[in-house]
Design a protein around this motif. Structure first.
Motif, PDB file in Angstrom:
ATOM      1  N   GLY A   1       6.290  10.730  45.091  1.00 49.65           N
ATOM      2  CA  GLY A   1       5.921   9.925  46.245  1.00 49.65           C
ATOM      3  C   GLY A   1       4.585  10.393  46.792  1.00 49.65           C
ATOM      4  O   GLY A   1       3.852  11.147  46.131  1.00 49.65           O
ATOM      5  N   GLN A   2       4.254   9.980  48.011  1.00 47.58           N
ATOM      6  CA  GLN A   2       2.954  10.322  48.586  1.00 47.58           C
ATOM      7  C   GLN A   2       2.787  11.822  48.763  1.00 47.58           C
ATOM      8  O   GLN A   2       1.734  12.381  48.403  1.00 47.58           O
ATOM      9  CB  GLN A   2       2.766   9.615  49.930  1.00 47.58           C
TER      10      GLN A   2
ATOM     11  N   ASP B   1       2.271  13.400  45.371  1.00 47.00           N
ATOM     12  CA  ASP B   1       0.949  13.079  44.825  1.00 47.00           C
ATOM     13  C   ASP B   1      -0.135  13.928  45.482  1.00 47.00           C
ATOM     14  O   ASP B   1      -1.089  14.368  44.829  1.00 47.00           O
ATOM     15  CB  ASP B   1       0.668  11.588  45.042  1.00 47.00           C
TER      16      ASP B   1
ATOM     17  N   ARG C   1       2.301   9.065  40.653  1.00 50.10           N
ATOM     18  CA  ARG C   1       2.952   8.229  41.664  1.00 50.10           C
ATOM     19  C   ARG C   1       2.774   6.742  41.380  1.00 50.10           C
ATOM     20  O   ARG C   1       1.651   6.259  41.261  1.00 50.10           O
ATOM     21  CB  ARG C   1       2.376   8.540  43.043  1.00 50.10           C
TER      22      ARG C   1
ATOM     23  N   ASN D   1       5.304   3.657  45.923  1.00 48.58           N
ATOM     24  CA  ASN D   1       6.557   4.351  45.580  1.00 48.58           C
ATOM     25  C   ASN D   1       7.570   3.433  44.903  1.00 48.58           C
ATOM     26  O   ASN D   1       8.782   3.653  44.988  1.00 48.58           O
ATOM     27  CB  ASN D   1       7.198   4.984  46.825  1.00 48.58           C
ATOM     28  N   ARG D   2       7.077   2.418  44.214  1.00 50.37           N
ATOM     29  CA  ARG D   2       7.988   1.522  43.502  1.00 50.37           C
ATOM     30  C   ARG D   2       8.632   2.254  42.321  1.00 50.37           C
ATOM     31  O   ARG D   2       8.199   3.334  41.913  1.00 50.37           O
ATOM     32  CB  ARG D   2       7.245   0.287  43.000  1.00 50.37           C
TER      33      ARG D   2
END
Length: 243
Positions: free
Chosen positions: A86-87, A90, A128, A132-133
């Motif tokens: 995710g963010q 990443d 990533r 976040n799919r």
């Protein structure tokens, strides 16, 4: 057949190395998903991480900040495989460091497991996905050879597959995670268990019997017990399953 009987049938020595083709050029691995990654390509995780941070085997490489390879004990008896970064992951280059990762740490601590000694954590894909799919099948397939090398190098006794994407990406099993969570599966000589993803637990905070958090508590206790059987030891379990 019980899981105790099944484990005696498994060879948990890891994925065997195979000779590379005569024209194999490892420098081409990050450039295209058509270039194979034979077992035994990498001798160390750091070596593979260099390729992951250069990788363009799928479109995810174009938007990453860092490739997220893994964290934990490189000789851990347990490997946890998630979906993708995710963010927070990443930005840091480390898997499971956001809210879901913090919950995962509490779950592990509740049965006296740590990333320093017992667990190695990684993901199906190392970059990533936008927003976040869920990773696409092509993205998962492009990154899967890296994961296979991680499994070979760590050689875990137990693999925990968090969520349907990890189950399908590793074993090919397309059943829903709620149907197979908590069940021992055999895959390539490894003892695997599908478990609910910590992010799913965050969306379902109830601890009532039958709830996702309750199910996770049952599953992680079974995992701890199985690890103790493999080691021939036992450890006290915290009666609290974490927040």
């Amino acid at each position: 057949m019980s899981s105790e009987e099944q484990i005696s049938l498994f060879d948990v020595s890891g994925l065997p190395a195979s000779p590379a083709p005569a024209d194999f050029d490892p420098d081409l691995i990050p450039t295209s998903a058509k270039v194979p990654i034979p077992a035994g390509t990498y001798s160390a995780m750091e070596q593979m991480a260099v390729h992951c941070n250069q990788c363009q085997r799928c479109d995810l490489g174009a938007s990453r900040t860092h490739a997220v390879v893994g964290r934990g004990n490189l000789q851990a008896p347990i490997m946890i495989i998630g979906e993708g970064p995710g963010q927070n992951e990443d930005e840091t280059g480390l898997p499971f460091v956001g809210r879901a990762g913090q919950l995962l740490e509490k779950i592990l601590e509740s049965v006296r497991l740590t990333t320093e000694a017992d667990v190695y954590i990684c993901n199906m894909v190392k970059c990533r996905p936008p927003g976040n799919r869920t990773p696409t099948p092509d993205e998962t397939e492009a990154c899967r050879p890296y994961l296979m090398e991680q499994i070979r190098m760590v050689d875990p006794k137990i693999i925990l597959l968090t969520g349907a994407t990890a189950v399908r990406g590793v074993t090919g099993d397309k059943r829903g995670i709620t149907k197979i969570r908590g069940q021992w599966l055999e895959w390539e000589g490894h003892l695997c268990m599908p478990i609910l993803h910590p992010a799913y637990l965050l969306r379902n905070p109830s601890r009532e019997p039958g709830s996702p958090k309750w199910q996770m508590w049952q599953d992680i206790q079974v995992v701890r017990t199985k690890l103790d059987e493999i080691r021939g030891t036992s450890a006290p379990i915290n009666p609290q399953s974490g927040d």
